[in-house]
Design a protein around this motif. Sequence first.
Motif, PDB file in Angstrom:
ATOM      1  N   ARG A 162       0.667  -0.906  -0.207  1.00 34.48           N
ATOM      2  CA  ARG A 162      -0.105  -0.007  -0.246  1.00 34.48           C
ATOM      3  C   ARG A 162       0.438   1.448  -0.104  1.00 34.48           C
ATOM      4  NH1 ARG A 162      -3.015  -3.368   1.589  1.00 34.48           N
ATOM      5  NH2 ARG A 162      -2.881  -3.604   3.885  1.00 34.48           N
ATOM      6  N   GLU A 163       2.115   1.280   0.731  1.00 32.36           N
ATOM      7  CA  GLU A 163       2.762   2.227   0.681  1.00 32.36           C
ATOM      8  C   GLU A 163       3.812   2.638  -0.423  1.00 32.36           C
ATOM      9  OE1 GLU A 163       6.935   3.698   3.255  1.00 32.36           O
ATOM     10  OE2 GLU A 163       5.935   1.915   3.520  1.00 32.36           O
ATOM     11  N   ALA A 164       4.144   1.815  -1.439  1.00 37.44           N
ATOM     12  CA  ALA A 164       4.363   1.627  -2.408  1.00 37.44           C
ATOM     13  C   ALA A 164       3.504   2.236  -3.566  1.00 37.44           C
ATOM     14  CB  ALA A 164       5.054   0.455  -2.536  1.00 37.44           C
ATOM     15  N   TRP A 165       2.036   1.729  -3.430  1.00 33.57           N
ATOM     16  CA  TRP A 165       0.988   1.847  -4.620  1.00 33.57           C
ATOM     17  C   TRP A 165       1.043   3.638  -4.033  1.00 33.57           C
ATOM     18  CZ3 TRP A 165      -3.228   4.636  -4.719  1.00 33.57           C
ATOM     19  CH2 TRP A 165      -3.535   4.239  -5.969  1.00 33.57           C
ATOM     20  N   ASN A 195       1.067   9.228  -5.677  1.00 39.02           N
ATOM     21  CA  ASN A 195       1.091  10.278  -4.539  1.00 39.02           C
ATOM     22  C   ASN A 195       2.935  10.884  -4.084  1.00 39.02           C
ATOM     23  OD1 ASN A 195      -1.753  10.387  -4.871  1.00 39.02           O
ATOM     24  ND2 ASN A 195      -1.589   8.408  -3.675  1.00 39.02           N
ATOM     25  N   ASP A 196       3.849  10.813  -4.751  1.00 40.75           N
ATOM     26  CA  ASP A 196       5.285  11.042  -4.356  1.00 40.75           C
ATOM     27  C   ASP A 196       5.200  12.734  -3.778  1.00 40.75           C
ATOM     28  OD1 ASP A 196       4.941  11.731  -6.937  1.00 40.75           O
ATOM     29  OD2 ASP A 196       7.134  11.493  -7.148  1.00 40.75           O
ATOM     30  N   GLU A 197       4.763  13.097  -4.546  1.00 42.25           N
ATOM     31  CA  GLU A 197       4.503  14.952  -4.270  1.00 42.25           C
ATOM     32  C   GLU A 197       3.703  15.217  -2.892  1.00 42.25           C
ATOM     33  OE1 GLU A 197       4.262  17.764  -7.044  1.00 42.25           O
ATOM     34  OE2 GLU A 197       5.132  16.558  -8.790  1.00 42.25           O
ATOM     35  N   ALA A 198       2.454  14.829  -2.785  1.00 38.94           N
ATOM     36  CA  ALA A 198       1.275  14.781  -1.611  1.00 38.94           C
ATOM     37  C   ALA A 198       2.600  14.418  -0.897  1.00 38.94           C
ATOM     38  CB  ALA A 198       0.671  13.891  -1.703  1.00 38.94           C
ATOM     39  N   ARG A 225       6.524  12.997   4.928  1.00 38.32           N
ATOM     40  CA  ARG A 225       7.187  11.733   4.467  1.00 38.32           C
ATOM     41  C   ARG A 225       8.408  11.258   4.692  1.00 38.32           C
ATOM     42  NH1 ARG A 225       2.307   7.993   4.296  1.00 38.32           N
ATOM     43  NH2 ARG A 225       3.834   6.199   4.911  1.00 38.32           N
ATOM     44  N   PRO A 226       9.413  10.326   5.015  1.00 43.10           N
ATOM     45  CA  PRO A 226      10.409   9.601   4.637  1.00 43.10           C
ATOM     46  C   PRO A 226      10.298   9.434   2.741  1.00 43.10           C
ATOM     47  CG  PRO A 226       9.489   8.132   6.568  1.00 43.10           C
ATOM     48  CD  PRO A 226       8.862   9.094   6.009  1.00 43.10           C
ATOM     49  N   LEU A 227      11.276   9.612   2.618  1.00 41.52           N
ATOM     50  CA  LEU A 227      11.816   8.553   1.357  1.00 41.52           C
ATOM     51  C   LEU A 227      11.107   6.633   1.726  1.00 41.52           C
ATOM     52  CD1 LEU A 227      13.895   9.851  -0.176  1.00 41.52           C
ATOM     53  CD2 LEU A 227      11.991  10.085  -0.998  1.00 41.52           C
TER      54      LEU A 227
END
Length: 70
Positions: free
Chosen positions: A32-35, A40-43, A49-51
């Motif tokens: 779920r985190e990967a998805w 939504n990487d910018e959000a 949130r840490p990488l």
Amino acid sequence: MTHDEILSVLGPVDDELVADLMATGASGEELREAWNWLHNDEALMGQGRPLPGSRVAELIDLLEADDEEA
């Protein structure tokens, strides 16, 4: 992570991707985190949130490769 967990996060996907994702040893939560990072990487970065960690990053790579093939 189970087949059903994968389908609940990603929807219908091919069996090869399911097998590849399961082989990582990641959890359903990591998927779920990967998805979320993939879509939504910018959000997520804006929330501080840490990488993603190495296993989540591996899942992201598998999901990105599948998106490119589609």
